[in-house]
Design a protein around this motif. Structure first.
Motif, PDB file in Angstrom:
ATOM      1  N   GLU A 150      35.314  37.492  40.956  1.00 56.71           N
ATOM      2  CA  GLU A 150      34.505  38.342  41.828  1.00 56.71           C
ATOM      3  C   GLU A 150      34.010  39.607  41.145  1.00 56.71           C
ATOM      4  OE1 GLU A 150      36.265  39.425  45.494  1.00 56.71           O
ATOM      5  OE2 GLU A 150      36.814  37.380  46.027  1.00 56.71           O
TER       6      GLU A 150
ATOM      7  N   GLN B  56      30.890  44.883  46.733  1.00 57.17           N
ATOM      8  CA  GLN B  56      30.019  43.714  46.783  1.00 57.17           C
ATOM      9  C   GLN B  56      28.672  44.042  47.430  1.00 57.17           C
ATOM     10  OE1 GLN B  56      30.476  40.936  45.230  1.00 57.17           O
ATOM     11  NE2 GLN B  56      32.588  41.333  44.579  1.00 57.17           N
TER      12      GLN B  56
ATOM     13  N   ARG C  24      40.228  33.828  47.171  1.00 58.19           N
ATOM     14  CA  ARG C  24      39.795  35.195  46.920  1.00 58.19           C
ATOM     15  C   ARG C  24      40.772  36.172  47.588  1.00 58.19           C
ATOM     16  NH1 ARG C  24      33.192  35.049  47.622  1.00 58.19           N
ATOM     17  NH2 ARG C  24      32.811  33.594  45.914  1.00 58.19           N
ATOM     18  N   PRO C  25      40.807  37.430  47.135  1.00 56.20           N
ATOM     19  CA  PRO C  25      39.957  38.087  46.135  1.00 56.20           C
ATOM     20  C   PRO C  25      40.435  37.836  44.703  1.00 56.20           C
ATOM     21  CG  PRO C  25      41.479  39.668  47.055  1.00 56.20           C
ATOM     22  CD  PRO C  25      41.719  38.393  47.806  1.00 56.20           C
TER      23      PRO C  25
ATOM     24  N   MET D 202      27.973  39.605  38.729  1.00 56.27           N
ATOM     25  CA  MET D 202      29.096  40.146  39.493  1.00 56.27           C
ATOM     26  C   MET D 202      29.203  41.642  39.242  1.00 56.27           C
ATOM     27  SD  MET D 202      32.366  38.819  37.238  1.00 56.27           S
ATOM     28  CE  MET D 202      31.729  37.129  37.280  1.00 56.27           C
TER      29      MET D 202
END
Length: 401
Positions: free
Chosen positions: A150, A385, A77-78, A326
């Motif tokens: 993500e 997030q 990630r990201p 997401m």
């Protein structure tokens, strides 16, 4: 900040370089419209472009032969994904502008991947077939195609500029009536008219519309009404779409439609069947943090976001289902006048205009810059997030300008 500015300039410069190629691909997809689950040429064209841009391309995902997943960059990630829709409409071709969506996403992905320093993140471009009524993204979610992603970004051509537009939850129903055939002139009393039942159903739904919420929609077509005017129809069938902002309200509305069907069956002596066709579309849960980034970037590129009515003039899309797993943005940018709405021949003409090409280029830049802001700033990622976690736990999104 200086490094961020240099990366932004590199993204914009790369998209300027790619622009003639993007226009050519958008025109090719426009001139060869393919319906949902049949988009072989579009998927191959986009896959070849991305492969030539250094992406690893996985063609044909699970049960969807015209879906693809392309990625470039570090596996850790990201990560972000640009979503490419490319299915056309029956009888109208690309009257929803999916050719522009596909190419803007592919271009944004290619430019961002070219600009990112090594190890800064992974960039996906997801080929998502059959958005119109068949919910290709829903099957892709179920089959794990979005694993490792993500956040997801795309734009939609429109007749207004909006950073946030909600979408309606939707279920399509197949309604069938079974009666009994007979000679319509010699022995009508021996028949049970399935068409009468269907007509009564639509009349009941028309009456029901007076008592439903403003955000609800019920509409449909009769796909089979009988075989000949001198035969009392023994079988009829219709497709009816039921929509509402919230999934629970949509389910309650489906039961009211089922009541209209049952009442029509009882009145005519028919038997009936009501079944859901295809997956249920969820309403979009906007991510206002990501949408704010997009607004900042698109306005810096010269387009003013002037429509802040999140629920005015909205339809349904399987992007709503993605927004449940997401953070997502699905902004709209105008390519023509408000008289030529999507799903019309006027909008289909607007899609191939020079203005539409210009807007597609701006959208690609704004999407890529928004994704760059997400990948490059840990604080931004945390805000995006955190908002998603709060919204996905059941909090309804609050309207924001």
């Amino acid at each position: 900040m200086e490094q961020m500015t240099l990366l932004q300039e590199k993204v914009v410069s790369e998209l300027d370089r790619l622009f003639p190629r993007l226009v050519e691909m958008a025109r090719t997809i426009y001139e060869h419209p393919e319906l949902g689950f049949e988009e072989k040429e579009a998927a191959e064209l986009l896959g070849a472009f991305l492969q030539g841009s250094g992406f690893h391309v996985e063609a044909g995902l699970g049960s969807l032969p015209t879906a693809f997943r392309a990625f470039q960059g570090a596996a850790e990630r990201p990560s972000v994904a640009f979503l490419a829709e490319y299915d056309a409409l029956p009888g109208l071709g690309h009257a929803c502008g999916h050719n522009l969506i596909a190419v803007a996403s592919a271009g944004a992905g290619a430019a961002l991947a070219a600009a990112l320093p090594e190890g800064a993140g992974r960039v996906f471009v997801m080929g998502t077939p059959a958005e119109e009524m068949h919910g290709g993204k829903i099957r892709m979610i179920q089959e794990g195609a979005f694993d490792g992603v993500e956040a997801a970004l795309m734009f939609h051509p429109s007749v207004r500029n909006a950073a946030v537009k909600r979408t309606l939850a939707m279920t399509e129903l197949k309604v069938s009536f079974h009666g009994k055939s007979s000679h319509a002139a010699a022995a009508p009393e021996l028949g049970i008219n399935a068409l009468d039942a269907m007509v009564l159903t639509f009349a009941g739904i028309n009456a029901l519309r007076q008592q439903i919420p403003d955000d609800a929609r019920i509409h449909g077509i009769i796909t089979r009404g009988g075989d000949a005017p001198n035969i009392i129809p023994a079988f009829t069938e219709a497709r009816i779409a039921v929509r509402s902002l919230e999934h629970g309200a949509m389910k309650a509305l489906i039961e009211r439609v089922r009541g209209c069907v049952a009442g029509a069956a009882q009145a005519t002596g028919c038997s009936f069947e009501v079944e859901a066709v295809g997956p249920a579309y969820e309403g979009l849960l906007p991510n206002y943090t990501l949408a704010g980034l997009f607004r900042k970037h698109v306005e810096a590129l010269g387009m003013v976001i002037d429509d802040h009515d999140e629920t005015g003039y909205i339809g349904s899309s399987d992007i709503g289902n993605v927004s449940r797993v997401m953070p997502v943005i699905h902004p709209e940018l105008t390519i023509g006048t408000r008289e030529a709405l999507p799903h019309t021949t006027g909008f289909c003409r607007a899609v191939q205009s020079e203005e539409a090409q210009r807007v597609m280029g701006i959208a690609a830049k704004a999407l890529a810059l928004t994704a760059l802001s997400y990948l490059a700033d840990p604080d931004t990622r945390a805000k995006v997030q955190a908002e998603f976690e709060k919204t996905s736990r059941g909090a309804k999104p609050a309207s924001r300008s």
